[in-house]
Design a protein around this motif. Structure first.
Motif, short mmCIF file in Angstrom:
data_model
loop_
_atom_site.label_atom_id
_atom_site.label_comp_id
_atom_site.label_asym_id
_atom_site.label_seq_id
_atom_site.Cartn_x
_atom_site.Cartn_y
_atom_site.Cartn_z
N GLN A 32 1.39 -1.01 -0.14
CA GLN A 32 -0.04 -0.17 -0.04
C GLN A 32 0.28 1.43 0.17
OE1 GLN A 32 -2.33 -1.25 3.76
NE2 GLN A 32 -3.54 -1.27 2.03
N CYS A 33 2.15 0.90 0.67
CA CYS A 33 2.19 2.51 0.81
C CYS A 33 3.56 2.43 -0.39
CB CYS A 33 3.86 2.40 2.08
SG CYS A 33 2.92 2.36 3.86
N ALA A 34 3.85 1.21 -0.75
CA ALA A 34 3.94 1.54 -2.62
C ALA A 34 3.42 2.44 -3.01
CB ALA A 34 4.64 0.06 -2.62
N PHE A 35 2.29 1.40 -3.20
CA PHE A 35 1.37 2.34 -4.37
C PHE A 35 1.42 3.63 -4.48
CE2 PHE A 35 1.08 -2.27 -5.64
CZ PHE A 35 0.08 -1.69 -7.14
N ARG A 36 1.78 3.98 -3.01
CA ARG A 36 0.83 5.62 -2.40
C ARG A 36 1.86 6.38 -3.38
NH1 ARG A 36 -3.36 7.92 -2.65
NH2 ARG A 36 -4.59 6.41 -1.52
N ARG A 37 2.81 5.98 -2.96
CA ARG A 37 4.48 6.77 -3.16
C ARG A 37 4.34 6.88 -5.04
NH1 ARG A 37 10.55 5.91 -1.21
NH2 ARG A 37 11.38 8.29 -1.83
N HIS A 38 4.39 5.78 -5.01
CA HIS A 38 4.92 5.68 -6.57
C HIS A 38 3.95 5.45 -7.40
CE1 HIS A 38 9.39 4.52 -5.98
NE2 HIS A 38 9.41 4.49 -4.46
N LEU A 39 2.67 5.49 -7.18
CA LEU A 39 2.11 5.55 -8.01
C LEU A 39 0.08 6.70 -7.51
CD1 LEU A 39 1.17 2.12 -9.14
CD2 LEU A 39 2.79 3.73 -10.73
N ASP A 40 0.99 7.21 -6.68
CA ASP A 40 -0.42 7.68 -5.71
C ASP A 40 -1.46 7.24 -5.81
OD1 ASP A 40 -0.61 10.19 -4.73
OD2 ASP A 40 -1.09 10.88 -6.47
N THR A 41 -2.10 6.57 -5.43
CA THR A 41 -2.98 5.43 -5.70
C THR A 41 -3.33 4.11 -4.61
OG1 THR A 41 -5.19 4.88 -7.08
CG2 THR A 41 -2.73 4.08 -7.89
N THR A 42 -4.16 3.53 -4.56
CA THR A 42 -4.27 2.36 -3.74
C THR A 42 -4.07 0.78 -4.89
OG1 THR A 42 -5.91 1.87 -3.31
CG2 THR A 42 -5.27 3.23 -1.89
N PRO A 43 -3.66 0.05 -3.96
CA PRO A 43 -3.58 -1.43 -5.02
C PRO A 43 -4.90 -1.24 -5.52
CG PRO A 43 -2.00 -1.91 -2.89
CD PRO A 43 -3.24 -0.62 -3.12
N MET A 44 -6.24 -1.25 -4.68
CA MET A 44 -7.30 -1.88 -5.61
C MET A 44 -7.91 -0.94 -6.40
SD MET A 44 -7.58 -4.84 -3.82
CE MET A 44 -9.31 -5.40 -4.67
N ASN A 45 -7.42 0.29 -6.23
CA ASN A 45 -8.64 1.52 -6.72
C ASN A 45 -7.36 0.95 -8.29
OD1 ASN A 45 -10.06 3.11 -5.24
ND2 ASN A 45 -8.88 4.39 -4.47
#
Length: 141
Positions: free
Chosen positions: A62-75
């Motif tokens: 979750q932290c990696a997605f937020r940091r690098h893609l500015d979203t969550t895995p489920m979004n």
């Protein structure tokens, strides 16, 4: 990568260049998770499934997605599914004689698990509306 660009509005997200692979700056964790999502989008997936495929904890994912893609895995999964459904709708050719319905496409790309569904509307915490009893009304006066 093309699907990711399509689902992020045609722009690259996260750091540009200088990454650990010389490609797009995303760490291996995010690349593994995105590849897993792209490959398994039609399946019922949970964030735990994606984290396991990426070889990290749920929180790290979750932290990696937020940091690098500015979203969550489920979004991200929802966006990928919507992009696939959109492509299927565009590819449907009424002149071909094969009947393809919006419902069939939506069913194919929708998840039956609550984790993959859009969030429901917030339930009301006020409870049902009832008229106060005459005793309660008298107490309020």
């Amino acid at each position: 990568m093309a699907l990711l660009l399509a689902t992020s509005g045609g722009r690259r997200t996260g750091r540009q260049g200088g990454g650990d692979d010389g490609q797009d700056g995303r760490p291996a964790t995010v690349r593994r998770a995105v590849a897993f999502i792209d490959e398994h989008a039609p399946r019922d997936l949970s964030v735990a499934d994606i984290a396991e495929a990426a070889h990290v904890s749920i929180r790290t994912l979750q932290c990696a997605f937020r940091r690098h893609l500015d979203t969550t895995p489920m979004n991200h999964l929802r966006r990928v599914r919507l992009a696939h459904a959109h492509a299927d709708l565009l590819a449907a050719d009424p002149a071909s004689g094969v009947t393809v319905t919006v419902t069939a496409i939506a069913t194919r790309w929708a998840s039956s698990s609550p984790a993959g569904s859009p969030p429901p509307t917030a339930p009301s915490t006020a409870g049902p509306r009832t008229r106060p009893s005459s005793t309660a009304a008298a107490e309020l006066r």
